[in-house]
Design a protein around this motif. Structure first.
Motif, PDB file in Angstrom:
ATOM      1  N   CYS A 132       0.829  -1.210   0.000  1.00  0.00           N
ATOM      2  CA  CYS A 132       0.000   0.000   0.000  1.00  0.00           C
ATOM      3  C   CYS A 132       0.863   1.260   0.000  1.00  0.00           C
ATOM      4  O   CYS A 132       0.521   2.261  -0.640  1.00  0.00           O
ATOM      5  CB  CYS A 132      -0.922  -0.004   1.219  1.00  0.00           C
ATOM      6  SG  CYS A 132      -2.134  -1.347   1.221  1.00  0.00           S
ATOM      7  N   ASN A 161      -6.949   3.311  -3.587  1.00  0.00           N
ATOM      8  CA  ASN A 161      -7.576   2.005  -3.381  1.00  0.00           C
ATOM      9  C   ASN A 161      -6.616   0.937  -3.894  1.00  0.00           C
ATOM     10  O   ASN A 161      -6.239   0.953  -5.071  1.00  0.00           O
ATOM     11  CB  ASN A 161      -8.901   1.903  -4.134  1.00  0.00           C
ATOM     12  CG  ASN A 161      -9.905   2.939  -3.659  1.00  0.00           C
ATOM     13  OD1 ASN A 161      -9.983   3.244  -2.477  1.00  0.00           O
ATOM     14  ND2 ASN A 161     -10.669   3.488  -4.588  1.00  0.00           N
ATOM     15  N   THR A 162      -6.222   0.003  -3.028  1.00  0.00           N
ATOM     16  CA  THR A 162      -5.235  -1.001  -3.393  1.00  0.00           C
ATOM     17  C   THR A 162      -5.811  -2.408  -3.262  1.00  0.00           C
ATOM     18  O   THR A 162      -6.379  -2.760  -2.231  1.00  0.00           O
ATOM     19  CB  THR A 162      -3.976  -0.888  -2.511  1.00  0.00           C
ATOM     20  OG1 THR A 162      -3.431   0.422  -2.640  1.00  0.00           O
ATOM     21  CG2 THR A 162      -2.927  -1.903  -2.938  1.00  0.00           C
ATOM     22  N   LYS A 163      -5.645  -3.185  -4.309  1.00  0.00           N
ATOM     23  CA  LYS A 163      -6.034  -4.586  -4.302  1.00  0.00           C
ATOM     24  C   LYS A 163      -4.774  -5.437  -4.181  1.00  0.00           C
ATOM     25  O   LYS A 163      -3.883  -5.381  -5.027  1.00  0.00           O
ATOM     26  CB  LYS A 163      -6.775  -4.933  -5.595  1.00  0.00           C
ATOM     27  CG  LYS A 163      -7.133  -6.412  -5.725  1.00  0.00           C
ATOM     28  CD  LYS A 163      -7.756  -6.699  -7.087  1.00  0.00           C
ATOM     29  CE  LYS A 163      -8.047  -8.182  -7.267  1.00  0.00           C
ATOM     30  NZ  LYS A 163      -8.602  -8.484  -8.613  1.00  0.00           N
ATOM     31  N   SER A 165      -3.127  -8.823  -4.560  1.00  0.00           N
ATOM     32  CA  SER A 165      -3.446 -10.032  -5.319  1.00  0.00           C
ATOM     33  C   SER A 165      -2.601 -11.241  -4.951  1.00  0.00           C
ATOM     34  O   SER A 165      -3.103 -12.365  -4.876  1.00  0.00           O
ATOM     35  CB  SER A 165      -3.289  -9.755  -6.821  1.00  0.00           C
ATOM     36  OG  SER A 165      -4.112  -8.685  -7.231  1.00  0.00           O
ATOM     37  N   ALA A 204      -0.060  -6.512  -6.826  1.00  0.00           N
ATOM     38  CA  ALA A 204      -1.018  -5.518  -6.324  1.00  0.00           C
ATOM     39  C   ALA A 204      -1.410  -4.567  -7.452  1.00  0.00           C
ATOM     40  O   ALA A 204      -0.633  -4.318  -8.381  1.00  0.00           O
ATOM     41  CB  ALA A 204      -0.426  -4.732  -5.158  1.00  0.00           C
ATOM     42  N   GLU A 205      -2.623  -4.047  -7.347  1.00  0.00           N
ATOM     43  CA  GLU A 205      -3.117  -3.039  -8.280  1.00  0.00           C
ATOM     44  C   GLU A 205      -3.713  -1.893  -7.473  1.00  0.00           C
ATOM     45  O   GLU A 205      -4.283  -2.106  -6.403  1.00  0.00           O
ATOM     46  CB  GLU A 205      -4.179  -3.635  -9.197  1.00  0.00           C
ATOM     47  CG  GLU A 205      -3.672  -4.752 -10.099  1.00  0.00           C
ATOM     48  CD  GLU A 205      -4.778  -5.411 -10.891  1.00  0.00           C
ATOM     49  OE1 GLU A 205      -5.047  -4.956 -12.022  1.00  0.00           O
ATOM     50  OE2 GLU A 205      -5.388  -6.365 -10.368  1.00  0.00           O
TER      51      GLU A 205
END
Length: 220
Positions: A132, A161-163, A165, A204-205
């Motif tokens: 993040c 906003n962080t995904k 993965s 991460a995205e």
């Protein structure tokens, strides 16, 4: 080596066309070697990370960095750009291009992220907060490039906003990229991704929104 200096709000940005690998860097994978990084654009040399020095040697510059930061309002070391950072951005390189869609300059930042053993959370894996942190950093700095040149602290990030993965093993060296998706007056929407080019794995995205200061962009 050609350098272009930009002086804004007592902060100078110097673009290097020839990348350098300081001794403090870890061993780099092939995708991050010098010849590959030339395709990523111009290197951002920010004084608060690299120090106010005319030397091209980026090693042993911790004293210059500390002196610059203390003389210009900072109180400590940078969270992700210091030599001692648990998760360290080794460098950013920027490419600018023009969009006919909304008649605005766009920018893409590409960087090398080293997730050190200090970022460890559970048994050899890095803390999710480290992912993040680098997302927040690259989204902000890409927004600072929205005018077609890098203007440090020319705005502020209001949303990230962080995904997450895939987990990251400690001592990993990954690629992080961020591009400007849309500009609407002072608002800049951005998208970032953290990947391992060796295996094409996305770790991460992120999506972000930044607000630029008045006057940074020429608004019709």
């Amino acid at each position: 080596m050609t350098k272009t200096g930009i002086q804004t709000n007592e902060e100078k940005v110097v673009h290097h066309t020839k990348p350098q690998n300081p001794k403090s860097w870890p061993q780099l994978p092939q995708w991050a070697e010098t010849s590959s990084r030339l395709d990523w654009g111009e290197r951002l040399n920010i004084l608060e990370w690299d120090g106010d020095s005319s030397s091209n040697d980026m090693d042993d510059n911790s004293e210059a960095v500390s002196k610059y930061r203390l003389s210009n309002g900072w109180k400590g070391s940078d969270l992700v750009h210091s030599e001692t950072s648990p998760i360290r951005i080794l460098e950013y390189r920027v490419q600018y291009y023009f969009s006919n869609v909304n008649i605005m300059n766009r920018a893409t930042l590409t960087g090398i992220a080293h997730f050190t053993k200090q970022a460890e959370s559970h048994q050899g894996y890095c803390h999710g907060g480290s992912m993040c942190s680098v997302m927040d950093d690259i989204i902000g700095w890409t927004a600072f490039c929205a005018s077609g040149k890098c203007i440090p602290w020319s705005g502020f990030t209001v949303q990230v906003n962080t995904k997450l993965s895939n987990p990251i093993m400690v001592d990993s060296v990954l690629m992080i990229t961020c591009s400007i998706e849309k500009i609407e007056r002072r608002k800049v929407w951005l998208r970032a991704v953290l990947t391992d080019p060796v295996c094409d794995k996305i770790h991460a995205e992120g999506e972000g929104l930044a607000i630029l200061n008045k006057g940074v962009l020429e608004v019709a």
